[in-house]
Enzyme design. Structure first.
Site, short mmCIF file in Angstrom:
data_model
loop_
_atom_site.label_atom_id
_atom_site.label_comp_id
_atom_site.label_asym_id
_atom_site.label_seq_id
_atom_site.Cartn_x
_atom_site.Cartn_y
_atom_site.Cartn_z
N ASP A 17 0.80 -1.22 0.00
CA ASP A 17 0.00 0.00 0.00
C ASP A 17 0.84 1.27 0.00
O ASP A 17 0.46 2.27 0.61
CB ASP A 17 -0.98 -0.01 1.20
CG ASP A 17 -1.76 -1.31 1.26
OD1 ASP A 17 -2.36 -1.67 0.23
OD2 ASP A 17 -1.74 -1.98 2.31
N HIS A 45 -4.70 -2.01 -6.16
CA HIS A 45 -3.89 -0.91 -6.69
C HIS A 45 -4.81 0.23 -7.14
O HIS A 45 -5.46 0.14 -8.17
CB HIS A 45 -3.01 -1.42 -7.83
CG HIS A 45 -1.93 -2.36 -7.37
ND1 HIS A 45 -1.11 -3.05 -8.22
CD2 HIS A 45 -1.54 -2.70 -6.12
CE1 HIS A 45 -0.27 -3.79 -7.50
NE2 HIS A 45 -0.51 -3.58 -6.23
P1 IMP Z 1 -2.59 -13.02 1.23
O1 IMP Z 1 -1.68 -12.45 0.22
O2 IMP Z 1 -4.05 -12.73 0.96
O3 IMP Z 1 -2.35 -14.49 1.48
O4 IMP Z 1 -2.29 -12.31 2.65
C1 IMP Z 1 -1.05 -12.50 3.32
C2 IMP Z 1 -0.60 -11.21 3.97
O5 IMP Z 1 -0.26 -10.26 2.98
C3 IMP Z 1 -1.67 -10.55 4.84
O6 IMP Z 1 -1.05 -9.90 5.93
C4 IMP Z 1 -2.25 -9.51 3.90
O7 IMP Z 1 -2.85 -8.45 4.61
C5 IMP Z 1 -1.02 -9.07 3.15
N1 IMP Z 1 -1.33 -8.53 1.82
C6 IMP Z 1 -1.72 -9.22 0.75
N2 IMP Z 1 -1.90 -8.39 -0.30
C7 IMP Z 1 -1.60 -7.16 0.14
C8 IMP Z 1 -1.57 -5.87 -0.50
O8 IMP Z 1 -1.83 -5.69 -1.69
N3 IMP Z 1 -1.22 -4.82 0.30
C9 IMP Z 1 -0.88 -4.98 1.61
N4 IMP Z 1 -0.87 -6.16 2.21
C10 IMP Z 1 -1.24 -7.24 1.50
#
Ligand code: IMP
Length: 466
Positions: A17, A45
């Protein structure tokens, strides 16, 4: 024959982010192709133009630039139904991407049982529940006996009925294993089939598609998702995403060879944030904030609860946890996809320098610099910055590799002079408050990388070339 082109890689340097899409939207016109190489619908995004705001999840961020082609590489995990919805949303903006988007036939397909497993198991990590972890786990597991666990988009083109049978079997087995009533299975399979039909024309069979384009002179910008500290290997495991997010990863999941790499662009933000669980050394309010955000994130009510609190009072509080709430409100740090409250932290120059070194970043963007003015309304009126780490009273210049060790880091915080000017409409370095210029110069010096541009607000135009 044309001279070969090149590829640049843009990644987030913190915990996600950082405003990567905003930078990509700015520079997209300099490239022929914008390509994704990792992750899937877990990304959010946001691109904001004068006319509209769009939160892209799977489609690369170059959509507003009509001359730019888009590519989703083999390293991505594609959710077909969400992709169809996203394409319809883009159509509604009057932007056409269907004729310029290609998706690798080697990309992983997110299956219904991946989402189911993530909903059962992802809570402790705090995932986005998009099935990303289970999908990449199946990719590595490949088969279970004769059963195909991993299904790629190309498998659907080869034999749609066979692929759907495998997917249904995977779902049934998962339901059996966890004692789940699979009554809506037929509906799920039906929806998936329709979505797959809709994206079939976008699937690229030529596995040399991007490689040949670059060889013939095209330039590519790789758009990283999820950021370096969430890398499955180098991040804060187990509180990470399940793909590789660093600058080398496009040369695994982006479908061109590393010979074309030109430069690495890193994006950070002046006020850090993190969603989900895991260590975050510079977090305002530390463990209390982490627990609060996770607990409240579950109910998704936090935003409305926090809206009713008085921001000015919180900002003047001596309790960093309360200050963190005020800064979250002021910086609107609530998840793009999930609405979850993001945990807020001060700029950590040890972490930033670490990420820059490990990824060979040569061009640094720092977003959200306008928010630093908010510190002028705190009791101290100064900007806190983490400048060094101690562990067991010994200075270290790296981010520890394990959660336990990371959590025991003591941050050394220094205060820098604040400024009260609203810089959102300032467009040149010369017109910036001296305190901000001096701080940015110190950052360049400490992290060993020059700043290319800074963000001073959410809109496309809120940017200053540095
Ligand atoms: P996952 O990618 O959904 O398996 O989540 C794993 C970790 O990555 C969690 O802590 C999510 O909050 C974080 N995460 C996944 N995608 C994003 C993103 O686009 N921005 C920030 N954190 C993310």
């Amino acid at each position: 024959m044309n001279a070969p082109g090149y590829s640049d890689v843009l990644i987030g340097l913190q915990y996600g982010d950082e405003g990567k899409a905003k930078i990509i939207d700015r520079i997209a016109g300099e490239y022929n192709v914008i390509a994704r190489f990792n992750g899937g619908a877990n990304a959010g995004h946001t691109v904001k133009t004068d006319a509209s705001t769009v939160a892209l999840k799977q489609v690369p961020s170059g959509i507003f630039n009509e001359n730019v082609d888009l590519y989703i590489g083999s390293g991505c995990a594609v959710n077909a139904e969400k992709l169809v919805t996203e394409l319809e949303q883009i159509d509604d903006l009057g932007v056409s991407v269907r004729d310029r988007l290609r998706i690798s036939d080697q990309a992983t397909l997110i299956q219904p049982h991946h989402i189911l497993l993530d909903s059962l198991a992802g809570g402790s990590v705090g995932t986005t529940y998009n099935g990303i972890g289970p999908a990449y786990a199946d990719r590595c597991m490949r088969m279970f006996g004769e059963r195909m666990l991993h299904v790629r988009l190309g498998d659907v083109l080869d034999d749609c009925d066979g692929a759907l049978r495998a997917i249904a079997e995977n779902l049934q087995q998962t339901c059996n294993l966890y004692g789940i009533d699979g009554k809506d299975m037929d509906e799920k399979m039906q929806n998936l089939r329709m979505a797959l039909d809709a994206i079939t024309p976008l699937i690229e069979r030529d596995t040399l598609y991007l490689q040949n384009r670059v060889r013939n002179g095209c330039t590519v910008l790789f758009e990283g998702a999820q950021s370096f500290m969430l890398d499955v290997g180098r991040g804060t495991a187990p509180y990470v995403t399940s793909s590789h997010t660093g600058a080398g990863s496009p040369y695994v999941g982006g479908d061109i060879s590393p010979e074309y790499h030109r430069m690495t662009i890193g994006v950070a933000k002046a006020l850090m944030s993190r969603v989900g669980n895991g260590p975050f050394a510079s977090e305002f309010g530390g463990k209390k904030s982490e627990e609060y955000c996770m607990e409240e994130g579950g109910t998704k009510n936090t935003r409305s609860v926090e809206e009713s609190l008085d921001t000015a009072t919180l900002l003047r509080s001596e309790d960093p946890f309360e200050m963190g709430i005020a800064l979250r409100k002021l910086s609107n740090e609530y998840g793009t996809g999930t609405g979850r409250p993001r945990r807020i932290g001060m700029l950590d120059l040890v972490q930033l320098s670490y990420a820059i070194r490990l990824n060979g970043v040569t061009n640094l963007y720092i977003n959200k610099c306008d928010l630093l003015r908010e510190f002028s309304d705190t009791n101290h009126g100064t900007i806190p910055v983490v400048t060094s780490y101690n562990q067991n009273s010994v200075p270290i210049d790296y981010v520890p590799g394990t959660t336990g060790s990371h959590r025991s880091v003591e941050c050394y915080v220094e205060q820098r002079p604040g400024f009260s000017e609203d810089v959102r409409t300032v467009r040149s370095r010369a017109d910036m408050p001296t305190e901000l210029v001096t701080l940015l110069e110190e950052i360049e010096h400490r992290v060993g990388c020059s700043i290319t541009g800074i963000g001073v607000g959410p809109d496309r135009k809120d940017h200053v070339v540095w």
